[in-house]
Each structure stands twice: as C-alpha cells, then as structure tokens.
Scaffold this active site. Structure first.
Site, mmCIF file in Angstrom:
data_model
loop_
_atom_site.group_PDB
_atom_site.id
_atom_site.type_symbol
_atom_site.label_atom_id
_atom_site.label_comp_id
_atom_site.label_asym_id
_atom_site.label_seq_id
_atom_site.Cartn_x
_atom_site.Cartn_y
_atom_site.Cartn_z
ATOM 1 N N ASP A 72 -6.355 0.265 4.825
ATOM 2 C CA ASP A 72 -5.107 1.025 4.921
ATOM 3 C C ASP A 72 -4.866 1.854 3.657
ATOM 4 O O ASP A 72 -4.345 2.977 3.709
ATOM 5 C CB ASP A 72 -3.950 0.031 5.126
ATOM 6 N N SER B 238 0.262 10.991 5.281
ATOM 7 C CA SER B 238 1.034 9.812 4.894
ATOM 8 C C SER B 238 2.318 10.226 4.178
ATOM 9 O O SER B 238 2.273 10.922 3.156
ATOM 10 C CB SER B 238 0.186 8.930 3.971
ATOM 11 N N LYS C 284 0.829 -1.229 0.000
ATOM 12 C CA LYS C 284 0.000 0.000 0.000
ATOM 13 C C LYS C 284 0.854 1.265 0.000
ATOM 14 O O LYS C 284 0.428 2.305 -0.513
ATOM 15 C CB LYS C 284 -0.977 -0.025 1.184
#
Lengths: 530, 344
Positions: free
Chosen positions: B245, B255, B192
């Site tokens: 996620d 992030s 991810k």
C-alpha cells in the site's frame, strides 16, 4: 458429584474420546496416540524419583508397549478404551457422596475451629472476644447475581490465584452465600496431605496432574470438565493455571479448561438440555499477606519462567505455617477480600439476573446465534477457540477492574518504585539482591510519593478501573504505612520493611517486589516521578 | 433464522462505492447505504456516484438505500467504509439491528481521535459482533474500477471471516489474501497515509527517487515500531497492506494524502489544499491522533513527528528536512525487531 452421575460421566467421556479418535484414525492413527501416551508416561515416571511405588506403573507401561507392537486394530481400540478409563478414573478420584454431604456441612465449622483454635496461647492473650471469620473474610461484589445465575444455569467461577488458600477461602465464601460446593481441578500434589486431600476430594475437587503431558490425558481432562458442566455442576477454574508467582494479577490466562464451557454449552443446545446456559463469574481474591509469598517469589526470580512446576514442599504443605499465617490474620485485624465480579456469558458479554446477555451498550444479544454454522448450532474448533480467547481477555479486564488495593500493596509498590528511581543503573536482579546504593529511604519522600499514588488510585477507582480497600481509602498515608508495617513484620521469616526513626529500611526486597507487583498494569509508575 | 440475500456496504464514498461495484460485478446483490439522499438518488437513477466515482458506470446489482436497518437485516456480511469521525456513531446505529451471527468488516483507514481506538475496536465496543474483519491493501479505487488486476488483505481472528470474504471478492481482476493480524493490517492502512504525505512533500520539493526510497523504507520501520505497541506483528508491514500500500500511495498522484504533501511543499496552505482536494485525506487527521499516541508512549518516530510539525505547528518544511537528516544514524534494524520477526 452425585453417585448416579459419576458412572454416567465416566462412560460418556470414554465414549466421546474413543469415538472421536476412531473416526479420525485416518489422520492420526490410534497407534500414534497410544505410543505418545506410553512415551510421555514412561518419561515422567523414569525421570521422577524411582520409588518402589512407581515400579508397578513403569512395568505396566512396558507391558503396554509390547502389547502395542503386535496389536490388531481391534486390540488398539481396546487399549485406547483402557487408557481412557484409567485416566478418567484417576481424575475423578475416590468421591464418596456420604462424605461429601458431611464435608459440606462440616467445612465451615472446621474452618472456624481451625481459625479460632489454632493457638490457644495466641487466642487467650490477644482476643478478649471470639473473633468472627466473617469480620476478616469479606465477601463482596455481585453476590445476588451469582446466586440467581446458579439457579438459572451452570456457573464457572474463575478466581485470581495467589495461594492454595484460595480454594478454601472461595469454598467458604460460596458456602456463606448458600451455594453448593463447586467442583474444581486441584493439583495432585495437594492430595498428598492426607487430611486436606481427603476433604478436598470429597468436596468436589478432581485431580489434575500437571506432570502428565500426554495429549490423551489432557483431552480426557477437558472432556471430563465438559461432562461435569453438562450435568450442571458449578465449577471453579483458576485460569492463571498456577498460583501467580510474581504476585501480579494474571495477564496470561490458560484457556484450555475454559474452552470446556463453550463445548458444554454447544452440547447442551444440541441436546436440547432444558437448562443449557453456562455463566462465567470472574472473582478476585485479595490478601494483605500471602501464605506462600516467600516461596513463590523465590521461584519466580530463580528461573523467571523456566521452571514448570513450583516445588510441592512450600508453605501450604506445612501445617504450622498455615496456622501461623491464620493466627497472623486474626491478630493483626487483617482483611481478605473475595470479590465476585459481574457475570459474563461464554463470549464475554455481561449477563443480568435473568441470565440474558447484553452488548457493551446494554442491548440484548441472542448468544445462540454466535454458534450458527449454515443456520444450525454446531461446533467449529477455530471459531470456538477465538471466542474463548476473547472471553479470556474480558476476564483479564475484569480482574484488573476488581482488584482490591490493600495497605501492603500500596506500601510495597511505592518503596520498590522509589528504589528503582534511586538506582536507575541497576537491573532488577541486582536491585533486589543489594537493595540499592542507600540502605534506607527518607520517610517523607515515601509518604509524598504514596499520596500521589493514592490520589491516582482514587481517580482510577472513580472510573471503575480498580477498587480500594475501604479501610485505607480515607486513611492517612501514615495510618496506611502503620498497618502495612505491622503486617510486614508479623508473618514472613524476615521483616519486609522496617521503620527506623524517620527512615524506612527495605529489609526483604524480594517480598517487597512480590507485593508491589499487585499494582502493575495501572500506569502508577509515573506518579513516583513527582 | 435469518435469510440473508445481500451483501451490505455502509458508506458510499469512493472506496465504499468501489467495493460495492466489485461485489455487484461478481454477481452479488449489494445494499449500499449512503447518508446523502442525492447519492442514493444518483445511483438509483443513473447507476453512478458522480460525487465520488465520477462518471464510472456502476453495477446494476447495487441497491442504494438510506435504511441502515434494512442493511443489517438482509446482509450476513456488512462492510463499513466511513471516515473515522463518522465510524462510531453509524456503527452504533447499525448495532441496534445486528445479530451475533453476522460479520462486520472495516474498510476504514483512520484512528479515532482522543481514544486512539482502531476501527475494529470500535466495532467491538458498539455492537455484539465478534466476527470482525479489516480490509486493506494497495487499492486505488480508480484502477480497480478500470479493472486493473489488484489485491488486498482481509484480516480477522476468525478463519470463517477470512474464507467468506476471499470467496465473495474472488474474481479475475481482484483477489484477497488472508491474515490473522488484525491490528497490523489495520494500522498499515492508517499510518501509510501519513507516510504518503511525507513522500508527497519529497516529490513536491523536487527530490528524486533516492529520497522517496528513504521515506518509504524508514516509513515502514516507523509503522512497525508503532504497530508493535498495538499488538501487531512486524512482518505484516512487509506485506500487501504494508509495503504494498505504501508503494502505491507514495508514488501515485491519485492518492489524496500524497497530494496534500505535494502541494504543501509547493507552499500552498493546508486549508486551501483540503478545500480543493474534493475528497478526504485521512492522513491529515490521523497524524494528529498518532502524535498524541507517540507522545504518550514516548516513541521516537521522526518521519511521523516531522509531518505532524509541518501540518499542525507550521514548521517550515526545509527546517524539518534538515533536522531529519541531521539526526544521528542508528543501526538500520532495532535488535528488538529481529526478535519480533523471529517470533512472528
């Protein structure tokens, strides 16, 4: 098994099974367990050939059924005990300690006689000197470690399984090492040959009937093996379950019986058994030719996994085929390797000659701590199943690392892969049926590909990923093929691979595929591309 | 036998510190190992980790230490939150003191370069521990420290590991779900990060929500395809550790991986972005390792491949986007995936 242990094991197995079932009767009623056993046994008997022999058994199960309908709880407990008793006695078989003593002494002599005297004609015409079995059957690997561990605790030997010859071969190898005969579960079909069955039973083989599918039967079988291990009987399991039908090294191991080892170890620790340790020794058996190869690969291809059982009427049930096979081994200067791999504990850690376990970085591990539940040693079904699964993974890795490459494997691998390369449009079954578009392969192409595969195999061997038969390690490809072709024409019904001038004719693609499969899982296929 | 009185966290980065704080807040004594003496000192003196969790006041139940042996001796459960480069050497050192009854959890989201090893595999190789778990999920540390309700996944082959971790983490604002798919949960957390870089690029280029949805859903598909090769179950990628996620990392400017992609699309150089980031963006090194694996396994994974060429082959982003959109469309779901899903 010693006579005094036999009755003790029987009563302990029955006690454990009945106590456990009665304690859990609120979750699974006794009636369900008994009804399930009756159902599976009747189904097995009624689906089989209804011979006169099966009739009393069918009647017995019918009677049990009627008895169950009106049974009180006490009566159900008695029925459970009776069923357990019957199953465990059937598994143990007619073991006679006197015959055991005779058989362990006589086996190597008998084997030598069998191997050397099977055909006086072959013998007199081909062997000016008496051939030694030890020249053909090469025992190697961690021999000293195995001998030491057999003194320190109980050993579970887990060999690869290609042939019914395996148990005889391993039995002979263990005898040569001065170890007692190991107990092992042999398919009930093997006991059909009276002579073989008689000796097998008395050499410690117990009977496993794979057609018996009742849960109770399987649990009793596991409990029986657990009991034997607790009594310190070295045991042999084939974790592949049945003989590898494809010829490949086993990748899916059956863990049921292997789990008995951990149960026995936990019981030993709880009971403060002075010799609680149980060691697992993987072992690879590598043949240049496999006795039942034709039958096994046919079975593999016929149903590709659908068939549950291999027909009992295969090469092993025909004494003449065994004799031909053994004659072939001697005549061809054939070799057969039994390789004892590094020993492990029940958690897959390596073990040294003092029986101590070590992690992958060589640090000692106190393995009893794997079994703590609230600071005490205790079983835990889910945890223990995972430990056994991880042990299975380590055994599988060990098989791949200790597989011995022989000339027949290399030749079959290269030829089959080249056939695949030349016929990309064909699926496996068509390729095996037709042998591809061209009838033959140019020998120079086969040899060039073989050089590349052999060179990759040597690299793998130097990093401990596989083993190469020392006889072919430094041989030329020409010599390797010469030996493989001699084997391929010696024993099987059809000559597998035929040399025609400067070309090779794949004559039996099924068997080529079978011997090729021994080298799967090493990523050697890339070497064929060139 | 051992008397364990604490829970161990190895690695005082933002995620490790957050996990230690969560556990401390729930009343557990936590031994938090840090490599850097200044972090140990900061937590000890000020109950904060200025380098990674800024001014956030940390639980007083956290005991910072530089002594790995102490962590191994006193903690039945040890959670390792380190970068993938540091993971093997530190876990090896930890392995000198661990015993077979202990539980080791990886909270690291990276793949080892060269070996392509997952972190749980490194634990298997470097210690005697069998009871191994992996912790992952949509967990931005800033939100967890703030107390926003969040959840993660604990994966292990051992139910004991799952139940114990669910118990120690269980609280009104954080909960864990269990899974047996260790490689699936671990890979979700790893891949991810790369998809987040792609999502950051899409936003940095000013594309809208359609593009984001395209990147996320096709990203999930690529995650599942690579996961199957590691023995993962495709259905795991539809859960908290997978799509959960991904939603977070692909839409939040918190992030670091997303930020890498965003600023790359704004024509900043990778070295400059990494310098200014102030934290590790695991996706940058992960994509390199994944690329090696993709080449080796002959897989076709266009988004992951596209991110790799932007980061390591300096291909212009518009060119890569055009190439992705010009690829011939296939069926959305590979029939083999149906089979895998049915089996799962």
């Amino acid at each position: 098994m010693k006579a005094e242990h036999k009755e003790a094991v029987i009563s302990e197995v029955i006690r454990r099974i009945t106590v456990e079932k009665i304690q859990n009767a609120d979750k699974i009623p006794l009636e369900t367990i008994i009804a399930d056993t009756i159902y599976h046994e009747r189904k097995r008997l009624e689906n089989g050939k209804t011979t006169k022999k099966a009739m009393p058994a069918i009647l017995y199960w019918k009677k049990m059924n009627k008895r169950l309908i009106h049974a009180s709880e006490a009566e159900k407990q008695a029925m459970l005990q009776e069923l357990s008793q019957n199953f465990v006695r059937e598994i143990i078989g007619n073991f006679n300690p006197k015959v055991y003593q005779f058989a362990t002494k006589a086996l190597p002599i008998l084997l030598n006689i069998l191997l050397n005297a099977m055909s006086p004609r072959i013998f007199s015409s081909h062997f000016p000197h008496w051939p030694e079995l030890s020249d053909r059957l090469l025992v190697q690997g961690e021999i000293q470690l195995l001998q030491q561990l057999a003194q320190l605790g109980t050993v579970i030997l887990v060999p690869t399984h290609s042939s019914h010859m395996d148990s005889i071969v391993v039995g002979w190898a263990l005898h040569r090492l001065g170890l007692p005969a190991f107990t092992y579960g042999a398919a009930i079909s093997l006991f059909k040959n009276r002579l073989i069955g008689y000796f097998m039973g008395n050499l410690g083989a117990y009977r496993v009937d794979r057609q018996k599918t009742a849960v109770l039967y399987k649990e009793i079988l596991k409990e029986y093996t657990t009991g034997m291990l607790e009594y310190g009987y070295h045991t042999l399991f084939f974790p592949g379950g049945t003989r590898s039908r494809s010829g490949a090294i086993e990748t899916h191991l059956k863990l049921g019986l292997l789990g008995s080892g951990l149960r026995a170890y936990i019981n030993n620790l709880i009971a403060n058994n002075p010799k609680p340790n149980i060691f697992v020794v993987p072992c690879t058996i590598s043949y240049q030719l496999v006795l039942e190869a034709e039958h096994l690969i046919q079975d593999e291809l016929k149903s590709t996994g659908k068939s549950q059982y291999i027909s009992e009427d295969d090469e092993f049930s025909q004494i003449r085929r065994i004799l031909n096979f053994l004659a072939g081994i001697l005549r061809l200067d054939s070799r057969l390797y039994v390789h004892f791999c590094p020993a492990m504990d029940l958690f897959g850690n390596l073990v040294n000659e003092q029986g101590m376990s070590f992690d992958h970085r060589g640090r000692p591990v106190d393995i009893t701590r794997y079994l703590l539940v609230s600071q005490k040693i205790a079983p835990n079904i889910q945890r223990d199943m995972q430990y056994t699964r991880e042990l299975g993974e380590e055994i599988q890795k060990s098989y791949l690392k200790n597989n011995v490459v022989m000339s027949t494997h290399l030749a079959a691998f290269v030829v089959h892969e080249l056939l695949k390369k030349h016929n990309p449009e064909m699926d496996l079954y068509r390729l095996l049926r037709t042998g591809g578009k061209e009838e033959t392969l140019a020998i120079h192409e086969v040899y060039e590909a073989s050089e590349r595969v052999l060179s990759k195999l040597k690299k793998l061997e130097s990093s401990g990923q596989i083993r190469i038969d020392p006889h072919i390690r430094d041989a030329s490809v020409d010599q390797i093929f010469d030996e493989a072709l001699r084997h391929f024409r010696a024993y099987h019904t059809k000559e597998i691979l035929v040399r025609q001038g400067d070309r090779l004719d794949p004559n039996d693609c099924n068997l080529l595929y079978y011997y090729h499969n021994r080298l799967l899982n090493y990523e050697l296929e890339k070497e064929i591309e060139g | 036998m051992q008397n364990y009185d604490s829970i161990g966290v190895v690695g005082a980065n933002s995620w490790g510190t957050t996990l230690a704080h969560l556990l401390g807040k729930h009343g557990h004594r936590v031994l938090l190992w840090a490599k850097e003496p200044e972090i140990v000192e900061d937590i000890h003196q000020n109950h904060r980790n200025a380098k990674f969790t800024y001014d956030f006041p940390l639980s007083e139940k956290i005991v910072p230490t530089q002594d790995l042996e102490q962590v191994a001796r006193r903690c039945e459960v040890v959670i390792v939150s380190l970068s993938s480069q540091l993971f093997r050497p530190i876990v090896y050192q930890l392995g000198n003191f661990l015993h077979a009854d202990q539980i080791l959890i990886s909270a690291c989201q990276g793949l080892e370069s060269g070996t392509h090893c997952l972190m749980h595999q490194i634990i298997q190789e470097e210690t005697c521990i069998k009871k191994i778990g992996v912790l992952s999920g949509p967990n931005l540390f800033q939100e967890i420290l703030k107390g926003s309700p969040s959840a993660g996944v604990i994966a292990s082959r051992y139910h004991e590991v799952i139940h114990k971790n669910i118990h120690i983490f269980s609280s009104p604002d954080f909960k864990l779900y269990g899974s047996e798919d260790v490689p699936g949960v671990e890979l979700s957390g790893i891949i991810k990060n790369v998809i987040a870089i792609a999502a950051g690029i899409a936003d940095g280029l000013g594309f809208g929500s359609n593009t984001k949805a395209l990147v996320v859903t096709r990203g999930i598909s690529e995650m599942a395809r690579i996961g199957v090769k590691f023995g993962a179950k495709p259905i795991t990628f539809t859960g908290l550790a997978g799509i959960g996620d991904l939603i977070v990392t692909c839409s939040s400017k918190l992030s670091p991986n997303y930020r890498v992609g965003y600023y790359l699309a704004q024509s900043q150089s990778l070295s400059q972005i990494l310098r200014e980031l102030g934290t590790i963006a695991e996706g940058v090194s992960t994509v390199k390792v994944l690329h090696e694996f993709i080449v080796k396994m002959k897989l076709s994974l266009p988004i992951l491949g596209g991110v790799y060429t932007v980061l390591y082959e300096n291909r212009p982003i518009p060119e890569v986007v055009a190439e992705l959109m010009n690829r011939m469309s296939q069926f959305e779901f590979d029939p083999t995936m149906y089979t895998e899903l049915r089996e799962a």
